[in-house]
Design an enzyme around this catalytic site. Structure first.
Site, PDB file in Angstrom:
ATOM      1  N   VAL A  38     -27.652  -0.405  -0.181  1.00 51.12           N
ATOM      2  CA  VAL A  38     -28.350  -0.788   1.051  1.00 51.12           C
ATOM      3  C   VAL A  38     -27.584  -0.226   2.246  1.00 51.12           C
ATOM      4  O   VAL A  38     -28.154   0.370   3.162  1.00 51.12           O
ATOM      5  CB  VAL A  38     -28.459  -2.333   1.161  1.00 51.12           C
ATOM      6  CG1 VAL A  38     -29.117  -2.741   2.461  1.00 51.12           C
ATOM      7  CG2 VAL A  38     -29.216  -2.882  -0.034  1.00 51.12           C
ATOM      8  N   TYR A  39     -26.262  -0.390   2.188  1.00 40.90           N
ATOM      9  CA  TYR A  39     -25.420   0.126   3.277  1.00 40.90           C
ATOM     10  C   TYR A  39     -25.662   1.627   3.444  1.00 40.90           C
ATOM     11  O   TYR A  39     -25.893   2.112   4.550  1.00 40.90           O
ATOM     12  CB  TYR A  39     -23.943  -0.141   2.956  1.00 40.90           C
ATOM     13  CG  TYR A  39     -23.011   0.246   4.093  1.00 40.90           C
ATOM     14  CD1 TYR A  39     -22.589  -0.701   5.018  1.00 40.90           C
ATOM     15  CD2 TYR A  39     -22.574   1.555   4.246  1.00 40.90           C
ATOM     16  CE1 TYR A  39     -21.755  -0.362   6.067  1.00 40.90           C
ATOM     17  CE2 TYR A  39     -21.749   1.913   5.296  1.00 40.90           C
ATOM     18  CZ  TYR A  39     -21.337   0.952   6.205  1.00 40.90           C
ATOM     19  OH  TYR A  39     -20.518   1.302   7.251  1.00 40.90           O
ATOM     20  N   GLU A 124       6.025 -13.692   9.836  1.00 40.21           N
ATOM     21  CA  GLU A 124       4.999 -12.781   9.317  1.00 40.21           C
ATOM     22  C   GLU A 124       5.629 -11.919   8.235  1.00 40.21           C
ATOM     23  O   GLU A 124       6.849 -11.771   8.193  1.00 40.21           O
ATOM     24  CB  GLU A 124       4.509 -11.859  10.453  1.00 40.21           C
ATOM     25  CG  GLU A 124       3.860 -12.603  11.588  1.00 40.21           C
ATOM     26  CD  GLU A 124       3.650 -11.710  12.815  1.00 40.21           C
ATOM     27  OE1 GLU A 124       3.651 -10.470  12.669  1.00 40.21           O
ATOM     28  OE2 GLU A 124       3.506 -12.263  13.912  1.00 40.21           O
ATOM     29  N   LYS A 126       6.647  -8.416   6.693  1.00 38.76           N
ATOM     30  CA  LYS A 126       6.948  -7.111   7.280  1.00 38.76           C
ATOM     31  C   LYS A 126       6.294  -6.046   6.403  1.00 38.76           C
ATOM     32  O   LYS A 126       6.720  -5.797   5.278  1.00 38.76           O
ATOM     33  CB  LYS A 126       8.459  -6.900   7.364  1.00 38.76           C
ATOM     34  CG  LYS A 126       8.829  -5.645   8.125  1.00 38.76           C
ATOM     35  CD  LYS A 126      10.313  -5.651   8.457  1.00 38.76           C
ATOM     36  CE  LYS A 126      10.718  -4.476   9.298  1.00 38.76           C
ATOM     37  NZ  LYS A 126      10.441  -3.188   8.708  1.00 38.76           N
ATOM     38  N   LYS A 326      15.359  -8.718   5.880  1.00 33.63           N
ATOM     39  CA  LYS A 326      14.946  -7.786   4.824  1.00 33.63           C
ATOM     40  C   LYS A 326      15.218  -8.341   3.437  1.00 33.63           C
ATOM     41  O   LYS A 326      16.198  -9.045   3.218  1.00 33.63           O
ATOM     42  CB  LYS A 326      15.715  -6.454   4.988  1.00 33.63           C
ATOM     43  CG  LYS A 326      15.530  -5.790   6.351  1.00 33.63           C
ATOM     44  CD  LYS A 326      14.211  -5.078   6.457  1.00 33.63           C
ATOM     45  CE  LYS A 326      14.203  -3.739   5.797  1.00 33.63           C
ATOM     46  NZ  LYS A 326      14.643  -2.659   6.630  1.00 33.63           N
ATOM     47  N   CYS A 423      10.962  30.224 -19.307  1.00 32.64           N
ATOM     48  CA  CYS A 423      10.596  31.601 -19.665  1.00 32.64           C
ATOM     49  C   CYS A 423      11.669  32.609 -19.271  1.00 32.64           C
ATOM     50  O   CYS A 423      11.521  33.801 -19.511  1.00 32.64           O
ATOM     51  CB  CYS A 423       9.267  31.983 -19.009  1.00 32.64           C
ATOM     52  SG  CYS A 423       9.403  32.124 -17.224  1.00 32.64           S
ATOM     53  N   CYS A 438       8.517  29.098 -10.435  1.00 38.32           N
ATOM     54  CA  CYS A 438       8.414  30.176 -11.412  1.00 38.32           C
ATOM     55  C   CYS A 438       7.046  30.807 -11.200  1.00 38.32           C
ATOM     56  O   CYS A 438       6.040  30.101 -11.155  1.00 38.32           O
ATOM     57  CB  CYS A 438       8.513  29.606 -12.822  1.00 38.32           C
ATOM     58  SG  CYS A 438       8.124  30.826 -14.085  1.00 38.32           S
ATOM     59  N   CYS A 443       4.298  32.076 -18.179  1.00 31.80           N
ATOM     60  CA  CYS A 443       5.355  31.089 -18.469  1.00 31.80           C
ATOM     61  C   CYS A 443       4.750  29.973 -19.337  1.00 31.80           C
ATOM     62  O   CYS A 443       3.715  29.413 -18.989  1.00 31.80           O
ATOM     63  CB  CYS A 443       5.907  30.501 -17.179  1.00 31.80           C
ATOM     64  SG  CYS A 443       7.066  29.150 -17.465  1.00 31.80           S
TER      65      CYS A 443
HETATM   66  S1  IVH Z   1       6.636  -6.637  15.372  1.00 36.37           S
HETATM   67  C1  IVH Z   1       8.343  -5.574  19.410  1.00 36.37           C
HETATM   68  N1  IVH Z   1       5.550  -7.436  13.102  1.00 36.37           N
HETATM   69  O1  IVH Z   1       8.454  -2.906  11.310  1.00 36.37           O
HETATM   70  C2  IVH Z   1       7.619  -5.893  18.142  1.00 36.37           C
HETATM   71  N2  IVH Z   1       6.553  -5.288  13.194  1.00 36.37           N
HETATM   72  O2  IVH Z   1      11.279  -2.156  11.426  1.00 36.37           O
HETATM   73  C3  IVH Z   1       8.031  -5.045  17.022  1.00 36.37           C
HETATM   74  N3  IVH Z   1       6.384  -4.033  11.101  1.00 36.37           N
HETATM   75  O3  IVH Z   1       8.241  -0.834  14.128  1.00 36.37           O
HETATM   76  C4  IVH Z   1       7.116  -5.055  15.896  1.00 36.37           C
HETATM   77  N4  IVH Z   1       5.293  -5.569   9.955  1.00 36.37           N
HETATM   78  O4  IVH Z   1       6.254  -0.852  12.481  1.00 36.37           O
HETATM   79  C5  IVH Z   1       6.202  -6.448  13.752  1.00 36.37           C
HETATM   80  N5  IVH Z   1       4.547  -8.259  11.174  1.00 36.37           N
HETATM   81  C6  IVH Z   1       5.182  -7.274  11.817  1.00 36.37           C
HETATM   82  C7  IVH Z   1       5.501  -6.054  11.194  1.00 36.37           C
HETATM   83  C8  IVH Z   1       6.208  -5.083  11.910  1.00 36.37           C
HETATM   84  C9  IVH Z   1       5.818  -4.348   9.934  1.00 36.37           C
HETATM   85  C10 IVH Z   1       7.068  -2.745  11.369  1.00 36.37           C
HETATM   86  C11 IVH Z   1       6.784  -2.142  12.721  1.00 36.37           C
HETATM   87  C12 IVH Z   1       8.139  -1.996  13.383  1.00 36.37           C
HETATM   88  C13 IVH Z   1       9.027  -1.958  12.183  1.00 36.37           C
HETATM   89  C14 IVH Z   1      10.456  -2.317  12.546  1.00 36.37           C
END
Ligand code: IVH
Length: 702
Positions: A38-39, A124, A126, A326, A423, A438, A443
């Site tokens: 449909v889309y 959040e 990363k 991290k 080779c 190569c 070969c």
């Molecule tokens: S905040 C000033 N939120 O991580 C605010 N960054 O290592 C800076 N990144 O350059 C960003 N998830 O590309 C923010 N939930 C998140 C993120 C996030 C991934 C990335 C972003 C930033 C890098 C820094």
């Protein structure tokens, strides 16, 4: 410009709204509400209307996600608000130190930190991708830019528009004059894997991780390729002008508003009142991240109240109000026992470190890629070195670093060979490329790779014919090219190790069956650089015969939707190489002489008609039946059903020529009853004969 009626305008608006809504449900909410078919129909209707009335096209129309032409370069753009990076922390102690620091800054600024309604932090995930800055004017996406150095990035608007999770128009009634949204573009692990598998098959260098793949994709000049790569996006920052009319008090509220505006915001965010809660969140996601369909490399902890953020501000590089915590890296030290060289299908030599087995990310790693000559030089690898290997998710392990201080005294530096290990011919270093190649067309590694690729699932799909058998066949000199596969006999196969009558018969059958694969798969199977299964499919559509494709100029090939100049050049060049021309010729011969079933051979692959099995190694025919393209045919005798003129017209319609007398140039004799001297001449010259039935089969008519 063609005039349009209010009804047409209304219809166009309706179509856009429905398509936009369906796209949002599918890509942002992950809850599809419209059938694909449909889309597609509604999309095509909109496309047709916009084609007929170009005055109706708007930049936020769903049809504007993919640009028609590749860009020649990207323009630099200065970010109005710089894109900062994040400070990293690796432990809770570091997080505490950070909290002490930002609290002190607020105290010094005499900013009251009294307990409030708003939670202190928002956590959040990363996302391990590539940051994007999106500018919306009056609610319409006008610019998408990379982070660049944080101050200046590149305008990649057309590429950004291909990302379906990014709205082209904000879902707001009175959008502010201008807003800026930031977030992370990324590739799901599944798509990343598919891209790398495809690149491996193509002999292209693999992307080391989804982040590199996403960044590389965003900087592709051809947005049609970007669209195929299916990037995704999570929004996490919203910059509103003072006059926007919205009042936002916290990052948590900003995320809510982004979601309302139509962005995909990561659902796994959490408000936390203390660092203890942050720690619980972190520990949960350190494990749970493995269930996510995308890569994350930590969490981001942000001070939630926006007035805190404002007062805290930024250092040279980072916001004082956010930090990344991290995950411990999935890396381990181990020793390099040896370095071996793999020669791929394209002749590329890849150095591979053979390691003391080491346990990493749930698997035992024994080999890790060293990528190429440049990478080797950068690492300065010595045999016996202790190296750090990294493995993350689905990604092939790689050597990331060397612990030089642990190098044995007698260790010698590893150097790329000057000759191909397979080779023994000298290798080359194409200018501007990191690859060592190569270029010996015969070969065995290249032949082996080509054969394995030809037999692979997405190509000719020859069941049971894998690398081990291919190696043996080459060693026994049973095959010297792909076409030789089609001349193999059961008896020949029986000479191979551990090969019984049953298996041999099965294999020969599988090879024979593969002749029924459609032209697109054959084209893919040829292993032309950059021609993956998707590109093969579109090329096969536009060039229904191998002759048409082989005869096309790069410019003609590049006119095909989805095919950029680089791919076009690669296809063109492939057909210029004599060895490849010979291969195509011998495949054509295999098609006609080796008993391939002609009735299927010249049928089209038509999935809507199940009784119609896919067309074969359809190298000299095509969907519009150019079965006799370039061929000269002589008709003689009385045909059982066709009049001579009818047959003549059919041959001409199929691209052939009909002449009156047999000569060395005659390709076929179409033979009826009571033939005379022409048959005799044809027999003398060895011209192949066709009965009317065979002729009709070729033309798909019975
Ligand atoms: S905040 C000033 N939120 O991580 C605010 N960054 O290592 C800076 N990144 O350059 C960003 N998830 O590309 C923010 N939930 C998140 C993120 C996030 C991934 C990335 C972003 C930033 C890098 C820094």
């Amino acid at each position: 410009m063609t005039e349009f009626t209010p009804e047409i305008q209304h219809r166009v608006q309706q179509l856009r709204r429905s398509l936009q809504q369906a796209g949002y449900a599918y890509y942002v909410l992950d809850a599809p509400e419209m059938e694909d078919s449909v889309y597609d129909r509604l999309y095509r209707e909109l496309q047709d209307l916009e084609l007929a009335y170009p005055g109706l096209i708007t930049p936020d129309s769903p049809t504007q996600r993919v640009g028609a032409k590749p860009a020649t370069q990207f323009n630099s753009v200065r970010h109005n608000i710089p894109l900062y990076s994040l400070e990293n922390a690796f432990s809770l102690e570091e997080l505490r130190a950070w909290e002490d620091r930002w609290r002190k800054v607020l105290e010094n600024a005499k900013f009251p930190i009294s307990p409030r309604e708003t939670p202190l932090y928002v956590c959040e995930l990363k996302i391990d991708g590539s940051a994007l800055a999106l500018t919306y004017e009056q609610g319409i996406l006008v610019r998408g830019a990379t982070r660049g150095d944080g101050t200046t990035g590149e305008a990649i608007t057309q590429n950004v528009k291909t990302i379906r999770a990014i709205p082209l128009r904000l879902d707001l009634d009175n959008p502010p004059e201008i807003i800026e949204v930031r977030g992370e573009a990324f590739l799901s692990l599944k798509v990343f894997d598919q891209i790398n598998q495809e690149r491996q098959r193509m002999g292209d260098a693999l992307f080391a991780n989804p982040r590199n793949a996403a960044a590389g994709t965003l900087r592709q000049l051809d947005s049609r390729i970007v669209a195929q790569r299916r990037l995704d996006f999570f929004a996490y920052t919203l910059h509103l002008p003072q006059t926007s009319g919205f009042t936002l008090n916290s990052q948590g509220e900003a995320l809510e508003l982004l979601q309302k505006m139509g962005f995909k915001v990561n659902p796994n965010r959490q408000l936390c009142r203390s660092l203890e809660e942050v720690q619980t969140y972190f520990e949960h996601w350190d494990g749970a991240r493995r269930q996510l369909s995308y890569m994350t490399d930590g969490i981001v902890v942000k001070v939630n109240p926006l007035d805190f953020q404002e007062t805290l501000g930024f250092t040279q590089k980072f916001p004082r109000w956010a930090i990344a915590l991290k995950y411990p890296a999935e890396e381990a030290p181990t020793q390099v026992k040896a370095v071996t060289i793999q020669v791929g299908r394209t002749g590329a030599l890849t150095p591979v470190a053979e390691l003391e087995p080491v346990h990493l990310a749930g698997t035992t790693v024994q080999r890790a890629t060293l990528h190429n000559r440049d990478r080797l030089a950068e690492l300065d690898l010595h045999l016996g070195d202790t190296v750090i290997v990294r493995k993350a998710g689905e990604i092939i392990p790689e050597v990331v670093r060397i612990l030089v201080e642990l190098r044995p005294v007698e260790a010698t530096r590893f150097q790329m060979p000057t000759h191909c290990p397979e080779c023994n011919q000298p290798v080359v270093h194409p200018e501007g490329e990191a690859v060592t190649r190569c270029i010996n067309a015969s070969c065995p590694a290249i032949l082996r790779g080509s054969l394995v690729h030809w037999c692979s699932r997405n190509a000719l799909d020859i069941n049971g014919l894998g690398e081990k058998l291919v190696v043996q066949m080459i060693q026994q000199q049973l095959v010297r090219s792909i076409a030789d596969l089609y001349r193999l006999t059961v008896e020949q196969l029986l000479t191979l190790e551990r090969m019984g009558q049953k298996l041999a018969t099965k294999l020969i059958q599988a090879i024979a069956t593969s002749k029924h694969q459609p032209w697109a798969r054959v084209l893919y199977g040829l292993g032309i650089r950059h021609v993956g299964s998707v590109n093969a499919e579109v090329l096969a559509q536009q060039f229904p015969t191998v002759e048409q494709l082989a005869g096309a100029t790069p410019a003609e090939i590049a006119t095909v939707y989805g095919i950029g100049p680089e791919i076009a050049q690669s296809v063109y060049q492939w057909f210029q190489v004599p060895v490849n021309q010979d291969l195509v010729e011998s495949l054509k011969q295999a098609n006609l002489q080796l008993g391939i079933q002609l009735e299927k051979q010249f049928q089209d692959a038509d999935p809507s008609n199940p009784s119609n099995s896919p067309g074969v190694t359809n190298l000299n025919s095509g969907s519009n039946s150019l079965a006799f393209a370039g061929k000269t045919v002589v008709i003689t005798g009385t045909l059982p059903t066709l009049k001579r003129d009818e047959a003549k017209q059919m041959i001409q319609a199929a691209g052939g020529k009909v002449t009156g007398s047999v000569s060395a140039k005659t390709d076929y004799l179409l033979l009826g009853a009571d033939a005379g001297s022409k048959l005799q001449k044809a027999q003398e010259l060895g011209v192949p004969q066709l009965s009317e039935a065979e002729f009709l089969k070729i033309l798909k008519r019975y």
